[in-house]
Design a protein around this motif. Sequence first.
Motif, PDB file in Angstrom:
ATOM      1  N   PHE A  78       1.105  -1.198  -0.023  1.00 53.38           N
ATOM      2  CA  PHE A  78       0.281   0.221  -0.115  1.00 53.38           C
ATOM      3  C   PHE A  78       1.053   0.929  -0.121  1.00 53.38           C
ATOM      4  O   PHE A  78       2.237   1.233   0.477  1.00 53.38           O
ATOM      5  CB  PHE A  78      -0.986  -0.247   1.486  1.00 53.38           C
ATOM      6  N   ILE A  79       0.569   2.162  -1.001  1.00 51.36           N
ATOM      7  CA  ILE A  79       1.216   3.305  -0.900  1.00 51.36           C
ATOM      8  C   ILE A  79      -0.231   4.146  -0.571  1.00 51.36           C
ATOM      9  O   ILE A  79      -0.393   4.708  -1.272  1.00 51.36           O
ATOM     10  CB  ILE A  79       2.329   4.331  -2.318  1.00 51.36           C
ATOM     11  N   ASP A  80       0.167   4.898   1.055  1.00 53.86           N
ATOM     12  CA  ASP A  80      -0.285   6.293   0.852  1.00 53.86           C
ATOM     13  C   ASP A  80      -0.402   7.835   0.457  1.00 53.86           C
ATOM     14  O   ASP A  80       0.776   8.114  -0.073  1.00 53.86           O
ATOM     15  CB  ASP A  80      -0.911   6.371   2.526  1.00 53.86           C
ATOM     16  N   VAL A  96       3.275  -4.516   3.133  1.00 56.40           N
ATOM     17  CA  VAL A  96       4.401  -3.138   3.859  1.00 56.40           C
ATOM     18  C   VAL A  96       3.617  -2.210   2.824  1.00 56.40           C
ATOM     19  O   VAL A  96       2.670  -2.016   2.432  1.00 56.40           O
ATOM     20  CB  VAL A  96       5.371  -3.096   2.592  1.00 56.40           C
ATOM     21  N   THR A  97       4.017  -1.150   3.894  1.00 59.25           N
ATOM     22  CA  THR A  97       2.974   0.605   3.850  1.00 59.25           C
ATOM     23  C   THR A  97       3.840   0.935   3.567  1.00 59.25           C
ATOM     24  O   THR A  97       4.694   1.688   4.371  1.00 59.25           O
ATOM     25  CB  THR A  97       2.546   0.535   5.152  1.00 59.25           C
ATOM     26  N   ILE A  98       4.175   1.838   2.807  1.00 57.76           N
ATOM     27  CA  ILE A  98       4.690   3.744   2.436  1.00 57.76           C
ATOM     28  C   ILE A  98       3.898   4.883   2.108  1.00 57.76           C
ATOM     29  O   ILE A  98       2.989   4.388   1.814  1.00 57.76           O
ATOM     30  CB  ILE A  98       6.110   3.385   1.577  1.00 57.76           C
ATOM     31  N   VAL A 125       6.930  -4.344   7.076  1.00 53.69           N
ATOM     32  CA  VAL A 125       7.259  -2.936   7.475  1.00 53.69           C
ATOM     33  C   VAL A 125       6.645  -1.231   6.773  1.00 53.69           C
ATOM     34  O   VAL A 125       6.177  -1.393   6.199  1.00 53.69           O
ATOM     35  CB  VAL A 125       8.629  -2.678   6.635  1.00 53.69           C
ATOM     36  N   ILE A 126       6.988  -0.499   7.988  1.00 56.55           N
ATOM     37  CA  ILE A 126       6.156   0.817   7.535  1.00 56.55           C
ATOM     38  C   ILE A 126       7.218   2.092   7.505  1.00 56.55           C
ATOM     39  O   ILE A 126       7.971   1.923   7.976  1.00 56.55           O
ATOM     40  CB  ILE A 126       4.755   1.285   8.541  1.00 56.55           C
ATOM     41  N   ALA A 143       9.821  -3.374  10.860  1.00 52.52           N
ATOM     42  CA  ALA A 143      10.562  -2.315  11.644  1.00 52.52           C
ATOM     43  C   ALA A 143      10.131  -0.973  10.818  1.00 52.52           C
ATOM     44  O   ALA A 143       8.722  -1.007   9.893  1.00 52.52           O
ATOM     45  CB  ALA A 143      12.489  -1.848  10.673  1.00 52.52           C
ATOM     46  N   ARG A 144      10.103  -0.129  11.133  1.00 51.82           N
ATOM     47  CA  ARG A 144       9.115   1.542  11.438  1.00 51.82           C
ATOM     48  C   ARG A 144      10.082   2.174  10.909  1.00 51.82           C
ATOM     49  O   ARG A 144      11.584   2.574  11.822  1.00 51.82           O
ATOM     50  CB  ARG A 144       8.733   1.812  12.993  1.00 51.82           C
ATOM     51  N   ILE A 145      10.410   3.155   9.747  1.00 48.14           N
ATOM     52  CA  ILE A 145      11.583   4.134   9.322  1.00 48.14           C
ATOM     53  C   ILE A 145      10.226   5.234   9.550  1.00 48.14           C
ATOM     54  O   ILE A 145       9.584   5.560   9.254  1.00 48.14           O
ATOM     55  CB  ILE A 145      11.300   3.434   7.525  1.00 48.14           C
TER      56      ILE A 145
END
Length: 233
Positions: A78-80, A96-98, A125-126, A143-145
Motif C-alpha cells: 500500500f502506497i498512501d 508493507v506500507t509506505i 514494514v512501515i 521495522a518502522r522508518i
Amino acid sequence: MLERLIAYLDSVKARDPAPRSRWEVLLYPGVWALAYHRVAHWLFEAELFFLARLVNHFSRMVTGIDIHPGAKIGRNFFIDHGFSVIGETAHIGDDVTIYQCVTLGGTNPANGKGGKRHPTISDGVIIGSGAQVIGPITVGRRARIGANAVVTDDVPEGATMIGLKARSTLVPAEDWLKEFIPYGTPCDDPCAETSGPARDCLEKLEAELKTLREEVAALRAEREPAQRSGTDD
C-alpha cells in the motif's frame, strides 16, 4: 481474482481510516500504481523491456508514483498518496506500507557493479513520508522508518529508525506487538536517548554554563565598588 482484489482493498481500508468504502480505495493512486506495476513487471519478466517501460511511464504520469518494472512486490502493498520512487532491484515483502515522497533508491551505478542495488523491505514494514532508504540493505520484519529518515544500513527486525542518518530508538519488537502503527513512528516513544554519551555531554555543558555564570557574577561584584567610588568623587 475477485476475492484477492477484495482482500487487498480490505487490507488498505484497515490501514487507512479515511475511506468509507472499497469503492473509494479503488480511486487511490497507490492502488492504480500497483495495478500498472503488475502489468509492467509481467512484461519485464518476459523481456519486453520497452513495453514494460511504456506502462511504467504511463503509470507515473497518471499516479505520480514511479515503480521500476523490475521491482519485486509482494501481497497487500500500500502506497498512501504519491510521489514515491522504487528502484529496479528493490524487493518488497507482504503487507508493507509506505507514505508519500519515499525513495527506495540504489547505490551509484557508475562503479560498473551490477546486481542488487536497491533495498529489500521485509514483511510488515512501515515507511514514513519523505524517508530515503538507499542501497542493497535489508529492512527487517515489522521495522518502522520514521518520516524524513535516511537509512543506508541494515535495519534489525522490529526496530524504529529516525533521523539523519537514521538511528535506532532501540524499541524492542516485543514492546510493540500492534498489527499496524500509522506513519511508522510510535508517538509515545522517546526520540532521543536520555542516558549515555549524550547525557554526559549535556551535564558537562550545564557545568560549564554554571561556572561562566559564577565568573560573570564575580566580575560584576568587583566592578560595582569601583563604580561607586568614581561616583562619590
